[in-house]
Design an enzyme around this catalytic site. Structure first.
Site, PDB file in Angstrom:
ATOM      1  N   ILE A   1       0.937  -1.561   0.276  1.00  0.00           N
ATOM      2  CA  ILE A   1      -0.086  -0.064  -0.211  1.00  0.00           C
ATOM      3  C   ILE A   1       0.356   1.295   0.486  1.00  0.00           C
ATOM      4  O   ILE A   1       0.628   2.484  -0.204  1.00  0.00           O
ATOM      5  CB  ILE A   1      -0.739   0.082   1.390  1.00  0.00           C
ATOM      6  CG1 ILE A   1      -0.034  -0.193   2.334  1.00  0.00           C
ATOM      7  CG2 ILE A   1      -2.467  -0.593   0.886  1.00  0.00           C
ATOM      8  CD1 ILE A   1      -1.322   0.440   3.806  1.00  0.00           C
TER       9      ILE A   1
ATOM     10  N   GLN B   1      11.619  -3.855  10.004  1.00  0.00           N
ATOM     11  CA  GLN B   1       9.763  -5.246  10.134  1.00  0.00           C
ATOM     12  C   GLN B   1       9.015  -4.317  10.396  1.00  0.00           C
ATOM     13  O   GLN B   1       9.210  -4.552  11.661  1.00  0.00           O
ATOM     14  CB  GLN B   1      10.204  -6.342  10.138  1.00  0.00           C
ATOM     15  CG  GLN B   1       9.400  -7.546  10.070  1.00  0.00           C
ATOM     16  CD  GLN B   1       9.909  -8.917  10.449  1.00  0.00           C
ATOM     17  OE1 GLN B   1      10.992  -9.508  10.850  1.00  0.00           O
ATOM     18  NE2 GLN B   1       8.467 -10.212  10.601  1.00  0.00           N
TER      19      GLN B   1
ATOM     20  N   HIS C   1       7.023 -11.561   5.042  1.00  0.00           N
ATOM     21  CA  HIS C   1       6.694 -11.191   3.511  1.00  0.00           C
ATOM     22  C   HIS C   1       7.914 -10.538   3.262  1.00  0.00           C
ATOM     23  O   HIS C   1       9.418 -10.366   3.750  1.00  0.00           O
ATOM     24  CB  HIS C   1       5.765 -10.217   3.896  1.00  0.00           C
ATOM     25  CG  HIS C   1       6.462  -9.155   4.547  1.00  0.00           C
ATOM     26  ND1 HIS C   1       6.068  -9.363   5.970  1.00  0.00           N
ATOM     27  CD2 HIS C   1       7.157  -7.628   4.921  1.00  0.00           C
ATOM     28  CE1 HIS C   1       6.882  -7.992   7.019  1.00  0.00           C
ATOM     29  NE2 HIS C   1       7.224  -7.086   5.741  1.00  0.00           N
TER      30      HIS C   1
HETATM   31  P1  AMP Z   1       8.048  -4.785   6.634  1.00  0.00           P
HETATM   32  O1  AMP Z   1       8.701  -2.988   6.770  1.00  0.00           O
HETATM   33  O2  AMP Z   1       9.290  -4.748   5.514  1.00  0.00           O
HETATM   34  O3  AMP Z   1       7.368  -4.980   8.260  1.00  0.00           O
HETATM   35  O4  AMP Z   1       6.835  -4.034   5.653  1.00  0.00           O
HETATM   36  C1  AMP Z   1       5.510  -4.049   6.001  1.00  0.00           C
HETATM   37  C2  AMP Z   1       4.857  -3.293   4.438  1.00  0.00           C
HETATM   38  O5  AMP Z   1       3.143  -3.923   4.661  1.00  0.00           O
HETATM   39  C3  AMP Z   1       5.006  -1.973   4.767  1.00  0.00           C
HETATM   40  O6  AMP Z   1       5.707  -1.569   3.474  1.00  0.00           O
HETATM   41  C4  AMP Z   1       3.933  -1.848   5.135  1.00  0.00           C
HETATM   42  O7  AMP Z   1       3.363  -0.639   3.762  1.00  0.00           O
HETATM   43  C5  AMP Z   1       3.092  -2.560   3.786  1.00  0.00           C
HETATM   44  N1  AMP Z   1       1.626  -2.711   3.899  1.00  0.00           N
HETATM   45  C6  AMP Z   1       0.927  -2.152   5.441  1.00  0.00           C
HETATM   46  N2  AMP Z   1      -0.333  -3.055   5.618  1.00  0.00           N
HETATM   47  C7  AMP Z   1      -0.164  -2.781   4.593  1.00  0.00           C
HETATM   48  C8  AMP Z   1      -2.281  -3.277   3.386  1.00  0.00           C
HETATM   49  N3  AMP Z   1      -2.908  -3.586   4.380  1.00  0.00           N
HETATM   50  N4  AMP Z   1      -2.078  -4.370   2.809  1.00  0.00           N
HETATM   51  C9  AMP Z   1      -0.834  -3.849   1.748  1.00  0.00           C
HETATM   52  N5  AMP Z   1       0.641  -3.852   2.004  1.00  0.00           N
HETATM   53  C10 AMP Z   1       0.880  -3.076   2.804  1.00  0.00           C
END
Ligand code: AMP
Length: 117
Positions: free
Chosen positions: A35, A97, A103
């Site tokens: 997102i 993270q 992910h």
């Molecule tokens: P990290 O910071 O490596 O844990 O990555 C988490 C990622 O999830 C971030 O890049 C966010 O932008 C993404 N994110 C959080 N909520 C959502 C959502 N509902 N749909 C898609 N991506 C998301």
């Protein structure tokens, strides 16, 4: 499986309780657009089962990790990245993270510097 308190955002996306822009799905993995995209292609690849980080997935579900890597490569192909992409697994809050369901970030479509910030 969830994070124990039933409150995992990415488990909710797998369950389709939270909407996401899904780009690819396999039996074990799901890929959807981040997102808050940091590149022209920024897709998250996740296992459908809950593990907190990639090392836990490798230890407990190696077949799911193999599926996840193949899913990431298929996403990069489908996005037309022609073999040029970055696959990032932030592991631990100190390196960024923020969601504790493993992910991989599939990033591509622009030049990238090294070392990462
Ligand atoms: P990290 O910071 O490596 O844990 O990555 C988490 C990622 O999830 C971030 O890049 C966010 O932008 C993404 N994110 C959080 N909520 C959502 C959502 N509902 N749909 C898609 N991506 C998301």
């Amino acid at each position: 499986m969830t994070d124990g308190d039933g409150n995992c955002l990415f488990c909710a996306i797998v369950a389709r309780d939270v909407p996401a822009d899904v780009v690819l799905e396999t039996e074990a993995s799901l890929a959807f657009r981040d997102i808050n995209a940091q590149a022209p292609t920024h897709v998250l690849v996740i296992p459908k089962t809950h593990q907190p980080h990639v090392a836990a997935l490798a230890e407990h579900e190696p077949a799911a990790l193999a599926d996840l890597m193949a899913c990431a490569a298929a996403v990069a192909d489908a996005e037309g990245l022609d073999g040029h992409y970055r696959l990032v697994f932030n592991t631990g809050s100190q390196v960024g993270q923020s969601v504790f369901h493993v992910h991989g970030h599939v990033l591509g479509g622009r030049p990238m510097g090294w070392p990462p910030g």
